[in-house]
Write a protein that holds these residues in place. Structure first.
Motif, short mmCIF file in Angstrom:
data_model
loop_
_atom_site.label_atom_id
_atom_site.label_comp_id
_atom_site.label_asym_id
_atom_site.label_seq_id
_atom_site.Cartn_x
_atom_site.Cartn_y
_atom_site.Cartn_z
N ALA A 184 12.33 7.89 56.97
CA ALA A 184 12.51 8.95 55.97
C ALA A 184 13.08 10.21 56.61
N LEU A 185 12.60 10.59 57.79
CA LEU A 185 13.12 11.79 58.45
C LEU A 185 14.59 11.62 58.83
N ALA A 186 14.95 10.43 59.31
CA ALA A 186 16.36 10.17 59.62
C ALA A 186 17.21 10.21 58.36
N LEU A 187 16.72 9.58 57.29
CA LEU A 187 17.45 9.59 56.02
C LEU A 187 17.62 11.01 55.50
N ALA A 188 16.55 11.81 55.62
CA ALA A 188 16.62 13.20 55.15
C ALA A 188 17.68 13.97 55.92
N ALA A 189 17.73 13.77 57.24
CA ALA A 189 18.72 14.46 58.06
C ALA A 189 20.14 14.08 57.64
N MET A 190 20.31 12.83 57.19
CA MET A 190 21.64 12.34 56.81
C MET A 190 21.94 12.56 55.33
N GLY A 191 21.00 13.16 54.60
CA GLY A 191 21.27 13.54 53.21
C GLY A 191 20.99 12.49 52.17
N ALA A 192 20.30 11.40 52.54
CA ALA A 192 20.00 10.34 51.58
C ALA A 192 18.89 10.77 50.63
N ARG A 193 18.79 10.07 49.51
CA ARG A 193 17.69 10.27 48.57
C ARG A 193 16.58 9.29 48.93
N ILE A 194 15.34 9.80 49.03
CA ILE A 194 14.19 9.00 49.45
C ILE A 194 13.22 8.88 48.29
N VAL A 195 12.85 7.65 47.96
CA VAL A 195 11.89 7.40 46.89
C VAL A 195 10.71 6.64 47.49
N TYR A 196 9.55 7.29 47.53
CA TYR A 196 8.33 6.64 48.01
C TYR A 196 7.62 5.96 46.85
N THR A 197 7.05 4.79 47.11
CA THR A 197 6.12 4.20 46.15
C THR A 197 4.94 3.63 46.92
N GLY A 198 3.74 4.07 46.54
CA GLY A 198 2.53 3.67 47.27
C GLY A 198 1.32 3.74 46.37
N THR A 199 0.16 3.88 47.00
CA THR A 199 -1.08 4.04 46.25
C THR A 199 -1.55 5.49 46.37
N SER A 200 -2.14 5.99 45.31
CA SER A 200 -2.46 7.41 45.23
C SER A 200 -3.47 7.87 46.27
N GLU A 201 -4.30 6.93 46.78
CA GLU A 201 -5.32 7.35 47.76
C GLU A 201 -4.83 7.25 49.21
N LEU A 202 -3.64 6.68 49.43
CA LEU A 202 -3.13 6.51 50.80
C LEU A 202 -1.70 7.02 50.87
N ARG A 203 -1.57 8.33 50.77
CA ARG A 203 -0.25 8.95 50.67
C ARG A 203 0.36 9.25 52.04
N THR A 204 1.61 9.64 52.01
CA THR A 204 2.33 10.06 53.21
C THR A 204 1.59 11.20 53.90
N PRO A 205 1.43 11.13 55.24
CA PRO A 205 0.69 12.19 55.96
C PRO A 205 1.29 13.58 55.71
N GLU A 206 0.42 14.57 55.70
CA GLU A 206 0.84 15.94 55.40
C GLU A 206 1.90 16.44 56.38
#
Length: 342
Positions: free
Chosen positions: A195-217
């Protein structure tokens, strides 16, 4: 293409220097700008023809691999890359038993000592706080250290490989939409570095997961600071996932894999939740009919039964094995960038 006075033959040394990675630790990919990562991509592409024959860019240089956790792809691809570059490799695949760590040597001391033997270190460590703390304490008293995975939050060389594979498949990543799908985004370190590499390159990132185990702060803050285009979806079932893939115009579905070990008491619950994230070949065929797109499926490997349809292996959607073919070139470029080539 318009002619300019800069028109000339390609020079791998210029591309490697343009990464700005010489002498740097590689920890989080938001440390590098789009132009630097793009220079690394171009370097890797220039090195692809030498995957079998090799090229002596790092003759006389030494890589030390220090892996506190098991690894096949990350360790072997870095070692292969160094050998293809004409360099040498020192391997420690079980430091808890075979090194002075077994005699209670601190990570700081171990890294300061082993850096005297090598021009670069690739390390995997289960505790990101311990690893990052030791590296901060070392300052300049060490050879550059490349993360082969720290804790659950960062695996930058995997992120570079995955984004390079995406770049080779789709071209300009500013036009790409990548879905990162896992029931446990809190431990999906390969997905977060991707995701960090994609963000640096300008891509759109769509996360899908469970509400209790989210991406670290820490990752959420980095994405926000980067001005990334990202969004989150939670607790979708298979049918809702298929609808979402079409609605967001997904080009790639990325499955970070399972960081829950076999003996972890949470593994059974993880595997149950994984059913909602299952990607079938029928789903991809329906997406193609609906959107006209061949949506790629990528996985950091190793995979587990039940994560996705293994019939995908022999289709145009498969990118996870193709990525292995690119892995040595990317790591050749990374090692040569960090060590530097005269």
């Amino acid at each position: 293409m318009a002619l300019t006075k800069n028109f000339k033959t390609l020079d791998i040394r210029e591309q490697l220097a343009a990464t700005g990675m010489k002498g740097k630790n590689i920890t989080f990919l938001d440390d590098f700008k789009r132009e630097q990562i793009h220079a690394l991509y171009e370097s890797a592409k220039m090195l692809e023809p030498f995957l079998r024959t090799g090229v002596d860019l790092l003759k006389g240089k030494t890589l030390y691999t220090l892996f506190f956790q098991p690894s096949t792809r990350t360790r072997c691809s870095h070692e292969n890359a160094m050998l293809r570059l004409g360099g040498n490799v020192i391997t420690e695949a079980d430091p808890l038993h075979n090194s002075s760590v077994a005699k209670n040597e601190s990570l700081y001391d171990s890294l300061r000592v082993t850096s005297q033997y090598a021009d670069v270190i690739v390390m995997r460590h289960p505790d990101d706080k311990e690893a990052l703390g030791a590296i901060e304490q070392l300052g300049t008293d060490s050879s550059p250290i490349i993360s082969g995975g720290y804790g659950h939050v960062t695996h930058p060389t995997q992120g570079l490989l995955d984004s390079y594979t995406c770049w080779r498949a789709f071209g300009d990543l500013q036009n790409a939409t990548v879905v990162i799908s896992s029931p446990d985004l809190s431990r999906a370190r390969s997905g977060q570095s991707f995701a960090l590499a994609l963000a640096a390159m300008g891509a759109r990132i769509v996360y899908t997961g469970t509400s209790e185990l989210r991406t670290p702060e820490i990752i959420r803050k980095k994405l926000t600071a980067m001005g990334a285009r990202w969004e989150e979806h939670f607790d979708l079932d298979q049918k809702k996932h298929a609808e979402m893939f079409a609605d967001v115009g997904a080009d790639l579905i990325y499955l970070p894999g399972c960081s829950v070990k076999k003996d972890d008491p949470d593994r059974e619950a993880f595997m149950r939740k994984l059913e909602n994230h299952y990607v079938s070949l029928d789903m991809l065929d329906n997406l193609k009919k609906k959107t006209g797109k061949v949506v790629g499926v990528h996985h950091s490997l190793p995979r587990n039964p039940g994560e996705f349809d293994m019939a995908i292996d022999r289709t145009e959607h498969e990118l996870y094995f193709k990525a292995i073919g690119f892995s040595v070139a990317v790591r050749m470029a990374l090692l040569a960038s960090v060590i530097g080539v005269n």
